[in-house]
Design a protein around this motif. Structure first.
Motif, mmCIF file in Angstrom:
data_model
loop_
_atom_site.group_PDB
_atom_site.id
_atom_site.type_symbol
_atom_site.label_atom_id
_atom_site.label_comp_id
_atom_site.label_asym_id
_atom_site.label_seq_id
_atom_site.Cartn_x
_atom_site.Cartn_y
_atom_site.Cartn_z
ATOM 1 N N VAL A 163 0.869 -1.172 0.000
ATOM 2 C CA VAL A 163 0.000 0.000 0.000
ATOM 3 C C VAL A 163 0.907 1.223 0.000
ATOM 4 C CG1 VAL A 163 -1.745 1.316 1.262
ATOM 5 C CG2 VAL A 163 -1.868 -1.183 1.212
ATOM 6 N N HIS A 164 0.719 2.078 -1.007
ATOM 7 C CA HIS A 164 1.498 3.309 -1.138
ATOM 8 C C HIS A 164 0.598 4.498 -0.842
ATOM 9 C CE1 HIS A 164 5.113 1.503 -2.855
ATOM 10 N NE2 HIS A 164 4.291 0.657 -3.445
ATOM 11 N N ALA A 165 1.222 5.607 -0.453
ATOM 12 C CA ALA A 165 0.459 6.796 -0.090
ATOM 13 C C ALA A 165 1.088 8.049 -0.655
ATOM 14 C CB ALA A 165 0.372 6.905 1.427
ATOM 15 N N ASP A 166 0.267 9.057 -0.786
ATOM 16 C CA ASP A 166 0.722 10.425 -1.014
ATOM 17 C C ASP A 166 0.454 11.147 0.293
ATOM 18 O OD1 ASP A 166 1.564 10.264 -3.633
ATOM 19 O OD2 ASP A 166 -0.428 10.705 -4.443
ATOM 20 N N GLY A 167 1.475 11.587 0.953
ATOM 21 C CA GLY A 167 1.274 12.207 2.256
ATOM 22 C C GLY A 167 0.900 11.157 3.276
ATOM 23 N N ASP A 168 -0.124 11.433 4.051
ATOM 24 C CA ASP A 168 -0.520 10.513 5.129
ATOM 25 C C ASP A 168 -1.656 9.566 4.752
ATOM 26 O OD1 ASP A 168 1.374 11.541 6.866
ATOM 27 O OD2 ASP A 168 0.012 13.102 7.605
ATOM 28 N N SER A 169 -2.301 9.793 3.617
ATOM 29 C CA SER A 169 -3.451 8.948 3.291
ATOM 30 C C SER A 169 -3.089 7.909 2.224
ATOM 31 C CB SER A 169 -4.622 9.800 2.809
ATOM 32 O OG SER A 169 -4.255 10.494 1.656
ATOM 33 N N PRO A 170 -3.558 6.670 2.405
ATOM 34 C CA PRO A 170 -3.292 5.621 1.405
ATOM 35 C C PRO A 170 -3.872 6.008 0.047
ATOM 36 C CG PRO A 170 -4.138 4.663 3.424
ATOM 37 C CD PRO A 170 -4.299 6.158 3.550
ATOM 38 N N ARG A 171 -3.122 5.683 -1.009
ATOM 39 C CA ARG A 171 -3.555 6.026 -2.358
ATOM 40 C C ARG A 171 -3.824 4.803 -3.207
ATOM 41 N NH1 ARG A 171 0.796 8.414 -5.999
ATOM 42 N NH2 ARG A 171 0.901 6.279 -6.638
ATOM 43 N N ASP A 172 -2.918 3.830 -3.186
ATOM 44 C CA ASP A 172 -3.144 2.663 -4.032
ATOM 45 C C ASP A 172 -2.582 1.398 -3.397
ATOM 46 O OD1 ASP A 172 -0.369 2.759 -4.552
ATOM 47 O OD2 ASP A 172 -0.627 3.673 -6.506
ATOM 48 N N LEU A 173 -3.103 0.291 -3.886
ATOM 49 C CA LEU A 173 -2.663 -1.036 -3.472
ATOM 50 C C LEU A 173 -2.101 -1.710 -4.718
ATOM 51 C CD1 LEU A 173 -2.606 -3.511 -1.475
ATOM 52 C CD2 LEU A 173 -4.819 -4.109 -2.465
ATOM 53 N N ARG A 174 -0.885 -2.209 -4.603
ATOM 54 C CA ARG A 174 -0.252 -2.938 -5.696
ATOM 55 C C ARG A 174 -0.169 -4.406 -5.297
ATOM 56 N NH1 ARG A 174 2.666 0.190 -9.436
ATOM 57 N NH2 ARG A 174 2.441 2.389 -8.992
ATOM 58 N N VAL A 175 -0.455 -5.271 -6.270
ATOM 59 C CA VAL A 175 -0.407 -6.714 -6.054
ATOM 60 C C VAL A 175 0.352 -7.330 -7.219
ATOM 61 C CG1 VAL A 175 -1.748 -8.825 -5.740
ATOM 62 C CG2 VAL A 175 -2.689 -6.649 -4.954
ATOM 63 N N ALA A 176 1.284 -8.237 -6.909
ATOM 64 C CA ALA A 176 1.999 -8.961 -7.960
ATOM 65 C C ALA A 176 2.082 -10.424 -7.567
ATOM 66 C CB ALA A 176 3.397 -8.386 -8.172
ATOM 67 N N VAL A 177 1.940 -11.290 -8.558
ATOM 68 C CA VAL A 177 1.920 -12.737 -8.332
ATOM 69 C C VAL A 177 2.822 -13.409 -9.354
ATOM 70 C CG1 VAL A 177 0.465 -14.803 -8.344
ATOM 71 C CG2 VAL A 177 -0.452 -12.642 -7.482
ATOM 72 N N ASP B 87 3.111 -17.001 -10.753
ATOM 73 C CA ASP B 87 2.446 -18.300 -10.825
ATOM 74 C C ASP B 87 3.183 -19.106 -11.888
ATOM 75 O OD1 ASP B 87 0.595 -20.357 -10.464
ATOM 76 O OD2 ASP B 87 -0.769 -19.533 -11.969
ATOM 77 N N GLY B 88 3.954 -20.100 -11.452
ATOM 78 C CA GLY B 88 4.831 -20.811 -12.385
ATOM 79 C C GLY B 88 5.916 -19.867 -12.833
ATOM 80 N N TYR B 89 6.061 -19.694 -14.133
ATOM 81 C CA TYR B 89 7.067 -18.773 -14.667
ATOM 82 C C TYR B 89 6.452 -17.445 -15.104
ATOM 83 C CZ TYR B 89 10.162 -22.765 -14.530
ATOM 84 O OH TYR B 89 10.906 -23.831 -14.098
ATOM 85 N N GLU B 90 5.159 -17.293 -14.920
ATOM 86 C CA GLU B 90 4.451 -16.070 -15.313
ATOM 87 C C GLU B 90 4.337 -15.129 -14.110
ATOM 88 O OE1 GLU B 90 3.290 -15.299 -18.395
ATOM 89 O OE2 GLU B 90 4.205 -17.155 -19.091
ATOM 90 N N VAL B 91 4.463 -13.831 -14.380
ATOM 91 C CA VAL B 91 4.310 -12.816 -13.345
ATOM 92 C C VAL B 91 3.205 -11.854 -13.770
ATOM 93 C CG1 VAL B 91 5.423 -10.936 -12.072
ATOM 94 C CG2 VAL B 91 6.728 -12.994 -12.654
ATOM 95 N N PHE B 92 2.277 -11.620 -12.855
ATOM 96 C CA PHE B 92 1.150 -10.730 -13.098
ATOM 97 C C PHE B 92 1.202 -9.617 -12.063
ATOM 98 C CE2 PHE B 92 -0.023 -15.085 -14.119
ATOM 99 C CZ PHE B 92 -0.379 -14.966 -15.450
ATOM 100 N N SER B 93 0.918 -8.397 -12.472
ATOM 101 C CA SER B 93 0.972 -7.261 -11.565
ATOM 102 C C SER B 93 -0.194 -6.337 -11.847
ATOM 103 C CB SER B 93 2.298 -6.527 -11.748
ATOM 104 O OG SER B 93 2.379 -5.418 -10.899
ATOM 105 N N GLU B 94 -0.829 -5.865 -10.790
ATOM 106 C CA GLU B 94 -1.956 -4.942 -10.925
ATOM 107 C C GLU B 94 -1.879 -3.888 -9.829
ATOM 108 O OE1 GLU B 94 -4.118 -4.855 -13.353
ATOM 109 O OE2 GLU B 94 -3.633 -6.787 -14.256
ATOM 110 N N CYS B 95 -2.494 -2.757 -10.111
ATOM 111 C CA CYS B 95 -2.594 -1.667 -9.148
ATOM 112 C C CYS B 95 -4.057 -1.246 -9.108
ATOM 113 C CB CYS B 95 -1.703 -0.512 -9.575
ATOM 114 S SG CYS B 95 -1.725 0.872 -8.435
ATOM 115 N N THR B 96 -4.574 -1.008 -7.904
ATOM 116 C CA THR B 96 -5.958 -0.582 -7.754
ATOM 117 C C THR B 96 -6.018 0.503 -6.683
ATOM 118 O OG1 THR B 96 -8.226 -1.387 -7.413
ATOM 119 C CG2 THR B 96 -6.535 -2.358 -6.038
ATOM 120 N N PRO B 97 -7.003 1.397 -6.767
ATOM 121 C CA PRO B 97 -7.126 2.402 -5.706
ATOM 122 C C PRO B 97 -7.304 1.727 -4.350
ATOM 123 C CG PRO B 97 -8.492 2.996 -7.570
ATOM 124 C CD PRO B 97 -7.986 1.608 -7.836
ATOM 125 N N TYR B 98 -6.742 2.340 -3.338
ATOM 126 C CA TYR B 98 -6.849 1.815 -1.981
ATOM 127 C C TYR B 98 -8.301 1.830 -1.520
ATOM 128 C CZ TYR B 98 -6.676 1.690 3.089
ATOM 129 O OH TYR B 98 -6.897 1.366 4.396
#
Length: 155
Positions: A87-101, A103-114
């Motif tokens: 979870v990343h923030a600008d200032g003191d409030s959370p801004r976004d959640l990043r998730v990466a996986v 699975d096998g040899y594949e890597v998936f990454s997504e970002c969504t608003p917090y």
């Protein structure tokens, strides 16, 4: 050669097919300093992986909260599942959640608003590549998201 490719952060990300640390680098929004034949410059991880430059350094954004989980794998089998969240923030409030996986040899990454509600985050990610992962992987993603969001609430 094998130790250099797998036993260093740079080797794990660039030189190895396992890339256990790539999901963590992705959720931390890492940038790479690379060496090209006549110059040194900064780039993102997509270019680093595509062009396989010599990696000199990694820098990343410090998250409010992050998590990493590597499931058990079978010896000689496919690489084990890896899930990283931040979870990343600008200032003191959370801004976004990043998730990466990985699975096998594949890597998936997504970002969504917090959102403090894990179900809302999972709903937002359902239409992405993460939503198409096998059930075991989706369960691990759910657990990591729930854990990271609970720790944001504690801070």
């Amino acid at each position: 050669g094998a130790v250099r490719r797998a036993a260093t952060v740079g080797g794990n990300i660039v030189g190895s097919t396992l890339r256990c640390l790539l999901p963590a680098a992705l959720v931390l929004d890492a940038r790479a300093t690379v060496l090209e034949s006549h110059s040194v410059y900064d780039t993102d991880l997509t270019e680093l992986l595509a062009k396989r430059h010599v990696l000199l350094a990694l820098r990343w954004r410090a998250p409010l909260v992050s998590g990493y989980r590597k499931l058990e794998g079978e010896a000689g089998g496919p690489p084990p599942l890896v899930v990283a969240t931040a979870v990343h923030a600008d200032g003191d409030s959370p801004r976004d959640l990043r998730v990466a996986v990985r699975d096998g040899y594949e890597v998936f990454s997504e970002c969504t608003p917090y959102d403090p509600d894990p179900e809302q985050v999972l709903h937002a990610l359902a239409g992405t590549d993460l939503g198409a992962l096998p059930a075991v992987a989706r369960d691990a993603v759910h657990a990591q998201i729930t854990d990271v969001l609970a720790r944001v609430a504690e801070d």
